[in-house]
Design a protein around this motif. Structure first.
Motif, PDB file in Angstrom:
ATOM      1  N   THR A   1       0.848  -1.199   0.000  1.00 45.22           N
ATOM      2  CA  THR A   1       0.000   0.000   0.000  1.00 45.22           C
ATOM      3  C   THR A   1       0.876   1.238   0.000  1.00 45.22           C
ATOM      4  O   THR A   1       1.635   1.446   0.948  1.00 45.22           O
TER       5      THR A   1
ATOM      6  N   SER B   1      -5.238   1.454  -0.778  1.00 43.29           N
ATOM      7  CA  SER B   1      -4.769   0.085  -0.600  1.00 43.29           C
ATOM      8  C   SER B   1      -5.620  -0.881  -1.436  1.00 43.29           C
ATOM      9  O   SER B   1      -6.853  -0.779  -1.456  1.00 43.29           O
TER      10      SER B   1
ATOM     11  N   ASN C   1      -6.076  -3.946  -0.874  1.00 40.51           N
ATOM     12  CA  ASN C   1      -6.870  -4.760   0.067  1.00 40.51           C
ATOM     13  C   ASN C   1      -8.179  -4.087   0.402  1.00 40.51           C
ATOM     14  O   ASN C   1      -9.241  -4.683   0.357  1.00 40.51           O
ATOM     15  N   VAL C   2      -8.035  -2.821   0.789  1.00 38.59           N
ATOM     16  CA  VAL C   2      -9.206  -2.074   1.235  1.00 38.59           C
ATOM     17  C   VAL C   2     -10.195  -1.958   0.074  1.00 38.59           C
ATOM     18  O   VAL C   2     -11.399  -2.153   0.239  1.00 38.59           O
TER      19      VAL C   2
ATOM     20  N   ARG D   1     -11.924  -5.339  -0.600  1.00 38.87           N
ATOM     21  CA  ARG D   1     -12.940  -5.634   0.418  1.00 38.87           C
ATOM     22  C   ARG D   1     -14.208  -4.829   0.137  1.00 38.87           C
ATOM     23  O   ARG D   1     -15.317  -5.327   0.326  1.00 38.87           O
TER      24      ARG D   1
ATOM     25  N   ARG E   1     -10.391 -13.887  11.584  1.00 36.19           N
ATOM     26  CA  ARG E   1      -8.972 -14.144  11.858  1.00 36.19           C
ATOM     27  C   ARG E   1      -8.816 -15.021  13.105  1.00 36.19           C
ATOM     28  O   ARG E   1      -8.906 -14.524  14.225  1.00 36.19           O
TER      29      ARG E   1
ATOM     30  N   ARG F   1     -13.610  -9.121  12.462  1.00 35.41           N
ATOM     31  CA  ARG F   1     -13.312  -7.701  12.241  1.00 35.41           C
ATOM     32  C   ARG F   1     -14.240  -7.159  11.159  1.00 35.41           C
ATOM     33  O   ARG F   1     -14.306  -7.731  10.066  1.00 35.41           O
TER      34      ARG F   1
ATOM     35  N   TYR G   1     -11.772   2.882   7.747  1.00 41.34           N
ATOM     36  CA  TYR G   1     -11.349   2.461   6.415  1.00 41.34           C
ATOM     37  C   TYR G   1     -12.328   2.866   5.308  1.00 41.34           C
ATOM     38  O   TYR G   1     -11.960   2.892   4.140  1.00 41.34           O
TER      39      TYR G   1
ATOM     40  N   ASP H   1      -7.955  -4.496  12.963  1.00 43.73           N
ATOM     41  CA  ASP H   1      -6.666  -4.517  12.265  1.00 43.73           C
ATOM     42  C   ASP H   1      -5.533  -4.612  13.272  1.00 43.73           C
ATOM     43  O   ASP H   1      -4.654  -5.458  13.177  1.00 43.73           O
TER      44      ASP H   1
ATOM     45  N   GLU I   1      -6.365 -14.553   2.593  1.00 36.60           N
ATOM     46  CA  GLU I   1      -5.041 -13.936   2.507  1.00 36.60           C
ATOM     47  C   GLU I   1      -4.298 -14.089   3.831  1.00 36.60           C
ATOM     48  O   GLU I   1      -4.845 -14.569   4.822  1.00 36.60           O
TER      49      GLU I   1
ATOM     50  N   ILE J   1      -2.471 -12.284   7.118  1.00 31.67           N
ATOM     51  CA  ILE J   1      -2.904 -11.057   7.798  1.00 31.67           C
ATOM     52  C   ILE J   1      -1.844  -9.950   7.674  1.00 31.67           C
ATOM     53  O   ILE J   1      -2.093  -8.815   8.002  1.00 31.67           O
TER      54      ILE J   1
HETATM   55  C1  IPM Z   1      -4.555  -6.175   7.105  1.00 29.03           C
HETATM   56  C2  IPM Z   1      -3.581  -5.161   6.548  1.00 29.03           C
HETATM   57  C3  IPM Z   1      -4.337  -4.172   5.699  1.00 29.03           C
HETATM   58  C4  IPM Z   1      -5.329  -3.461   6.594  1.00 29.03           C
HETATM   59  C5  IPM Z   1      -3.430  -3.155   4.979  1.00 29.03           C
HETATM   60  C6  IPM Z   1      -2.466  -3.860   4.057  1.00 29.03           C
HETATM   61  C7  IPM Z   1      -4.207  -2.113   4.235  1.00 29.03           C
HETATM   62  O1  IPM Z   1      -2.879  -4.562   7.572  1.00 29.03           O
HETATM   63  O2  IPM Z   1      -5.162  -6.916   6.303  1.00 29.03           O
HETATM   64  O3  IPM Z   1      -4.695  -6.244   8.318  1.00 29.03           O
HETATM   65  O4  IPM Z   1      -4.997  -2.456   7.217  1.00 29.03           O
HETATM   66  O5  IPM Z   1      -6.448  -3.944   6.677  1.00 29.03           O
END
Ligand code: IPM
Ligand code: MG
Length: 399
Positions: A119, A130, A132-133, A136, A146, A161, A168, A276, A305, A307
Motif C-alpha cells: 500500500t 490500498s 486490500n481495502v 474488500r 482471523r 473484524r 477504512y 486490524d 489472505e 494477515i
Molecule cells: C490487514 C492489513 C491491511 C489493513 C493493509 C495492508 C491495508 O494490515 O489486512 O490487516 O490495514 O487492513
C-alpha cells in the motif's frame, strides 16, 4: 481561497461522502443470500500473488491447494485461475487501487487466494488506495475472520473484524484544508454493524463457544462505536445461549497479554481499525504475523489472505524465499472450509499444527538460518499423507 470558501468546498465534499454511504446502506438492505457452495457445479478459485514476498508464499500455498484438490481439479469441479496485473506497478500505472482488468477478473471468480499487496503511503508520490481495502469494498467482503490459536497457552480466539466501514470506509477521502487542518472520517451504519455482529454471534453458536466479546471505544467515540456496541447489545436478545461481554479496545489490548484473563476470550467482534491492530497483536502471541491467515467473507465472494503485509524489506535483503508461508496456508484452510471441503481443511490444519508444534523439522525464521517456504510446504504435503504421524500427534494432544 479564504476560510469560508475552504469550508464550503469541504461541506460539498462531505455531502458527496454521505450520498455514497446512503447508497451503500441501500445496497446492504438488498443483499444477496450467501452462496451455497455445495450446490455449485464448478468453483473458480482466483489466485493473485501480490507484491513483495506475496508471489513467493502464494505460489507455494497454491501448490499445496493443487495437491489437496487434485481430484476435484481433474474432474473440473474446481478451476484455478491466475489473476494477472494485481501488482503495485500496474496499480500505479493505472492510478487505481485495482485496475479495471484485474477487477473484472476477480469478479468472475467465486473465491480468491491473494498474496499481500503493498500500500503506497501518503507522500509516496502516488495517492492510490490500498488494494486490500478496495477489494474488500468492491466485493463487499464485510467479515474479516482471523483465528488465533495457541493450544499450550489455552488460547483459542476468533476475531470477527468489520471489514468495510469504520476508519477504512473513506480512509482515502479525508479533507485537507488551508492552514494545516486535516479531517478524516469514520463511518458506522446500523446495517453494516448488524451483519458483522450477526456473523460473529452465529459463529459463537456454531462453534459451541457460546461467548462473544464486543470491543469498541464507545466511551470516547460515542456516535459510531456507540452504535456498534448498542447493536451488539440489542442483538444479544436473539442469542440467549451466548454470553456477551463488552470491552474497550485499550484494556482489551492489555488483557490479551494477561495469562489469567485471555483464555476467557473466544469470539471477538470489533470495528475495522481496532480489528486490524489487535489481530496483529494476537498473531504475534501465536508466533508472529507470518503464522496467521485471514478470511474476507461476503455474501457473493470471499477472499483469503495472510494477515500481514508484503514485507518488501525481506525481498531487498534477499530473504523472500525464507518468508513464512504459514499465513497463506492457514488462509487456505479457511478457503477449503468455505467451499465445503471440510475434510481437506481439517487435514491441512492438522498438518500445519504438526509441522509447527510437534514435528518441527522445518522451522521458518524468515532468514537463511531457517527453512525455506519450499521445503516447509513440501514437508506439509508429506505430513498430510502420513497417517501414522497424524495418529501419534492425536495421542500427544490427548496426553
Ligand atoms: C490487514 C492489513 C491491511 C489493513 C493493509 C495492508 C491495508 O494490515 O489486512 O490487516 O490495514 O487492513
Ligand atoms: Mg493489519
Amino acid at each position: 481561497m479564504n476560510r469560508q470558501e475552504e469550508i464550503k468546498q469541504a461541506q460539498e465534499h462531505f455531502a458527496r461522502l454521505l450520498d455514497e454511504q446512503y447508497a451503500r446502506i441501500d445496497n446492504m438492505r438488498q443483499a444477496d443470500r450467501p452462496v451455497d457452495y455445495t450446490m455449485k457445479e464448478k468453483i473458480i478459485i482466483g489466485v493473485g500473488g501480490g507484491d513483495g514476498i506475496g508471489p513467493y508464499i502464494t505460489a507455494w500455498a497454491k501448490e499445496v491447494l493443487d495437491f489437496l484438490l487434485a481430484d476435484e481439479v481433474k474432474a473440473g469441479r474446481i478451476v484455478f485461475r491466475e489473476i494477472e496485473d494485481l501488482t503495485l506497478e500496474e496499480r500505479i500505472k493505472a492510478g487505481k487501487a485495482i485496475p479495471d482488468g484485474p477487477l473484472e477478473a476477480l469478479k468472475m471468480c467465486d473465491v480468491i487466494l491473494k498474496g499481500p499487496t503493498t500500500t503506497p503511503r501518503a507522500g509516496d508520490g502516488v495517492n492510490v488506495e490500498s488494494a486490500n481495502v478496495a477489494m474488500r469494498r468492491e466485493l463487499d467482503l464485510f467479515a474479516n475472520v482471523r483465528p488465533v490459536k495457541v493450544p499450550q497457552l489455552g488460547i483459542d480466539w476468533t476475531f470477527y473484524r468489520e471489514n468495510t466501514e469504520g476508519a477504512y470506509a473513506v480512509g482515502s477521502k479525508g479533507i485537507e484544508l488551508a492552514d494545516g487542518l486535516g479531517v478524516d472520517f469514520t463511518i458506522t451504519t446500523q446495517a453494516g454493524s448488524e451483519r458483522i455482529i450477526r456473523a460473529a454471534f452465529d459463529y459463537a453458536v456454531r462453534s459451541g463457544q457460546n461467548r462473544l466479546t464486543v470491543v469498541t471505544k464507545a466511551n470516547v467515540i460515542k456516535t459510531t462505536d456507540g452504535m456498534f456496541l448498542q447493536t451488539a447489545k440489542q442483538m444479544a436478545g436473539e442469542y440467549p445461549q451466548v454470553v456477551l461481554d463488552d470491552w474497550y479496545i485499550d484494556i482489551m489490548t492489555a488483557k490479551l497479554l494477561d495469562d489469567k484473563r485471555r483464555r476467557d476470550f473466544k469470539v471477538v467482534v470489533l470495528p475495522n481499525l481496532y480489528g486490524d491492530i489487535i489481530t496483529d497483536e494476537a498473531a504475534e502471541i501465536q508466533g508472529g504475523v507470518g503464522t496467521a491467515g485471514s478470511a474476507n467473507i461476503g455474501n457473493r465472494y470471499a477472499m483469503f489472505e495472510a494477515i500481514h503485509g508484503s514485507a518488501p524489506r525481506m525481498v531487498e535483503e534477499g530473504r523472500a524465499a525464507y518468508a513464512d508461508p504459514s499465513s497463506m496456508l492457514r488462509a487456505c484452510v479457511m478457503l477449503l472450509e468455505h467451499i465445503g471441503q471440510i475434510e481437506k481443511a481439517a487435514q491441512l490444519a492438522m498438518a500445519l499444527d504438526i509441522c509447527t508444534l510437534y514435528d518441527r523439522q522445518f522451522v521458518i525464521t524468515g532468514r537463511k538460518d531457517g527453512s525455506s517456504a519450499e521445503a516447509f510446504c513440501k514437508y506439509v504435503m508429506q505430513v498430510v499423507q502420513d497417517k501414522e504421524l497424524a495418529h501419534r500427534y492425536a495421542q500427544y494432544t490427548q496426553s
